[in-house]
Design an enzyme around this catalytic site. Structure first.
Site, mmCIF file in Angstrom:
data_model
loop_
_atom_site.group_PDB
_atom_site.id
_atom_site.type_symbol
_atom_site.label_atom_id
_atom_site.label_comp_id
_atom_site.label_asym_id
_atom_site.label_seq_id
_atom_site.Cartn_x
_atom_site.Cartn_y
_atom_site.Cartn_z
ATOM 1 N N TYR A 316 2.417 -3.248 -12.990
ATOM 2 C CA TYR A 316 3.792 -2.766 -13.197
ATOM 3 C C TYR A 316 4.751 -3.867 -13.660
ATOM 4 O O TYR A 316 5.941 -3.619 -13.807
ATOM 5 C CB TYR A 316 4.383 -2.207 -11.895
ATOM 6 C CG TYR A 316 3.507 -1.301 -11.084
ATOM 7 C CD1 TYR A 316 3.137 -0.044 -11.561
ATOM 8 C CD2 TYR A 316 3.081 -1.668 -9.809
ATOM 9 C CE1 TYR A 316 2.355 0.805 -10.786
ATOM 10 C CE2 TYR A 316 2.307 -0.827 -9.040
ATOM 11 C CZ TYR A 316 1.940 0.406 -9.537
ATOM 12 O OH TYR A 316 1.182 1.241 -8.770
ATOM 13 N N CYS A 342 -11.025 -12.791 -15.205
ATOM 14 C CA CYS A 342 -11.153 -12.994 -16.647
ATOM 15 C C CYS A 342 -10.357 -11.960 -17.430
ATOM 16 O O CYS A 342 -10.938 -11.111 -18.120
ATOM 17 C CB CYS A 342 -12.629 -12.968 -17.030
ATOM 18 S SG CYS A 342 -13.510 -14.220 -16.122
ATOM 19 N N GLU A 343 -9.074 -11.974 -17.274
ATOM 20 C CA GLU A 343 -8.163 -11.091 -18.015
ATOM 21 C C GLU A 343 -6.854 -11.847 -18.191
ATOM 22 O O GLU A 343 -6.358 -12.445 -17.228
ATOM 23 C CB GLU A 343 -7.830 -9.826 -17.203
ATOM 24 C CG GLU A 343 -9.006 -9.004 -16.795
ATOM 25 C CD GLU A 343 -8.939 -7.572 -17.287
ATOM 26 O OE1 GLU A 343 -8.012 -7.225 -18.055
ATOM 27 O OE2 GLU A 343 -9.836 -6.812 -16.904
HETATM 28 N N1 LLP Z 1 4.663 10.371 0.033
HETATM 29 C C1 LLP Z 1 4.022 10.628 -1.115
HETATM 30 C C2 LLP Z 1 3.594 11.995 -1.405
HETATM 31 C C3 LLP Z 1 3.769 9.577 -2.022
HETATM 32 O O1 LLP Z 1 3.142 9.857 -3.158
HETATM 33 C C4 LLP Z 1 4.189 8.261 -1.712
HETATM 34 C C5 LLP Z 1 3.929 7.168 -2.631
HETATM 35 C C6 LLP Z 1 4.841 8.037 -0.487
HETATM 36 C C7 LLP Z 1 5.062 9.117 0.355
HETATM 37 C C8 LLP Z 1 5.290 6.689 -0.045
HETATM 38 O O2 LLP Z 1 6.262 6.158 -0.881
HETATM 39 P P1 LLP Z 1 7.020 4.805 -0.484
HETATM 40 O O3 LLP Z 1 7.882 5.089 0.739
HETATM 41 O O4 LLP Z 1 6.015 3.758 -0.187
HETATM 42 O O5 LLP Z 1 7.823 4.485 -1.675
HETATM 43 N N2 LLP Z 1 1.490 1.621 -6.098
HETATM 44 C C9 LLP Z 1 2.909 1.699 -6.346
HETATM 45 C C10 LLP Z 1 3.578 2.734 -5.480
HETATM 46 C C11 LLP Z 1 2.995 4.107 -5.634
HETATM 47 C C12 LLP Z 1 3.622 5.100 -4.697
HETATM 48 C C13 LLP Z 1 2.902 6.382 -4.711
HETATM 49 N N3 LLP Z 1 3.362 7.338 -3.771
HETATM 50 C C14 LLP Z 1 3.521 0.320 -6.142
HETATM 51 O O6 LLP Z 1 2.782 -0.611 -5.853
HETATM 52 O O7 LLP Z 1 4.721 0.145 -6.327
#
Ligand code: LLP
Length: 422
Positions: A316, A342-343
């Site tokens: 990201y 290796c990227e």
């Molecule tokens: N509930 C649902 C249905 C979700 O899809 C997510 C996150 C959450 C709760 C929790 O969201 P949070 O409070 O952590 O924002 N990998 C990405 C973030 C992807 C989030 C996906 N869904 C990153 O590293 O920023």
């Protein structure tokens, strides 16, 4: 009180020097502060104390069973998106009555597992899924509690990859069609309609998207009640952002006050699915500098953690602060901090002004508690790193470093190869 702090130029986690843990456990390693997790959870929980609520920690942010067990002990539930996450949650002792199951692609075996475990509710994301859950519940002679995850079509104003509540996203059911879908769901005899749900995105740093979504959901609840569908749970999902650099997200108290004010007459238990805000700033990734080099006037600091350990910068372009574990001098330079993968996209930070690190120095990648280890892979056949939890003056290895044996576990060479290779 910051539980990651400097004392005599050394970075400490609570009452333990980070360098000591790195020496004992090796690097790279994820390090979490118990007191920080506890504080973050309590701030959120207490903010909603005036109203009935359940805080369902989002397992995808950090799925270590020690962390889940800790949060369960504090009264938390969880938000899951797979059978694997359900398995972890149950193993950690989470009360099934506080488990909500989201996700657009739930398989039959996963649905059955969740029904048999008697979870609080499925957050259903399509009409077909409704029918499949109904069929599974019928086969098991049970009723499945459901809510519909509606897509309220609000712009969360966050990174496009983590925005989920817009019409063009794959998530949820179009809010304009949801009243009709609820009526359809009512006709399915093995379903018990209990809630309305949404989740509009992640790392949201403004209040207005949450409030817009909330207003649409409360309107929907009023309409559903007119249709004779009694809604008992209002699940607003997760998404509250944190400070990685200079972001100023709403404080959970401010977030809660507004939400409580707008849901006064709605008579529902509020459900939240926070991930990042609980665990993001409670964890760091500790890595050792392997080499430094200069090429075409650019400095590279090559460390032993790579994009397989923390993919957020590569995936990201996310910012994570980089701090020395031992402060040595004020001498700084501009460098790229890169991993061994290796990227070219394997980096933790780019064009960053950092202390003049040398081979053997330790550095901390900050705010790595959420979506750090859970997104790690074995790419380049690198064992996944250790996870350590610090509480006060003690530390606990909550996941040992993988071995080479772990990496090939489950792989098999077909027996006829013996003839071919021998
Ligand atoms: N509930 C649902 C249905 C979700 O899809 C997510 C996150 C959450 C709760 C929790 O969201 P949070 O409070 O952590 O924002 N990998 C990405 C973030 C992807 C989030 C996906 N869904 C990153 O590293 O920023």
């Amino acid at each position: 009180m910051n539980y990651f702090h400097y004392k005599d130029s050394e970075l400490w986690c609570e009452e333990v020097p980070v360098s000591m843990i790195a020496r004992d456990v090796g690097t790279p390693l994820y390090l979490y502060s118990y007191r920080t997790i506890e504080r973050h959870f309590n701030v959120f929980d207490e903010a909603f104390a005036p109203v009935p609520h359940i805080i369902c920690f989002s397992v995808k942010a950090n799925s270590n069973i020690a962390i889940l067990s800790m949060l369960a002990g504090m009264g938390g539930g969880v938000d899951i998106v797979s059978g694997g996450e359900l398995y972890r949650a149950l193993l950690a002792g989470v009360n099934p009555g506080k488990i909500v199951y989201s996700g657009v692609g739930k398989r039959v075996d996963e649905i059955r597992y969740a029904i048999e475990s008697d979870i609080l509710m499925f957050n259903v994301e399509s009409e077909q899924e409704l029918e499949v859950i109904n069929a599974c519940a019928g086969e098991l002679r049970r009723k499945a509690r459901i809510s519909l995850r509606v897509n309220p079509d609000v712009d969360p104003m966050t990174h496009p990859h983590i925005s989920t509540g817009l019409k063009e996203n794959k998530f949820g059911i179009d809010i304009n069609k949801s009243r009709y879908q609820y009526r359809r769901a009512r006709e399915l005899e093995h379903l018990d309609i209990v809630g309305v749900d949404c989740h509009i995105g992640s790392q949201i740093t403004e209040m207005s998207p949450f409030l817009d979504a909330l207003d649409r959901l409360t309107n929907l609840i009023r309409c559903l009640r007119k249709d004779g569908i009694d809604i008992r749970y209002l699940d607003l999902g997760g998404g509250l952002g944190i400070t990685y650099k200079e972001e100023t997200p709403p404080h959970p108290t401010e977030y809660a006050e507004e939400i409580i004010r707008r849901t006064k007459d709605i008579d529902c238990t509020l459900v939240f699915e926070p991930g990042r805000v609980v665990i993001g700033n409670a964890g760091i990734l500790v890595s050792e500098v392997l080499y430094t080099k200069v090429s075409s006037e650019k400095h590279f600091v090559i460390v032993d953690a790579g994009m397989n350990d923390l993919i957020r910068p590569s995936l990201y372009g996310s910012y994570h602060a980089i701090q020395p574990v031992v402060e040595k001098s004020d001498d700084h330079f501009d460098a790229d901090i890169v991993g061994p993968i290796c990227e070219s996209g394997d980096y933790l930070a780019r064009k960053r002004t950092i202390p003049r690190f040398e081979r053997g120095d330790l550095l901390a990648v900050m705010s790595a508690g959420a979506y750090g280890f859970t997104m790690a892979s074995n790419y380049n056949s690198r064992p996944r790193v250790a996870e350590v939890l610090v509480k006060d003056d003690r530390y606990y290895v909550i996941r040992r470093r993988e071995t080479y044996g772990d990496i090939v576990k489950g792989e098999a060479i077909p027996s006829f190869f013996a003839g071919v290779n021998g």
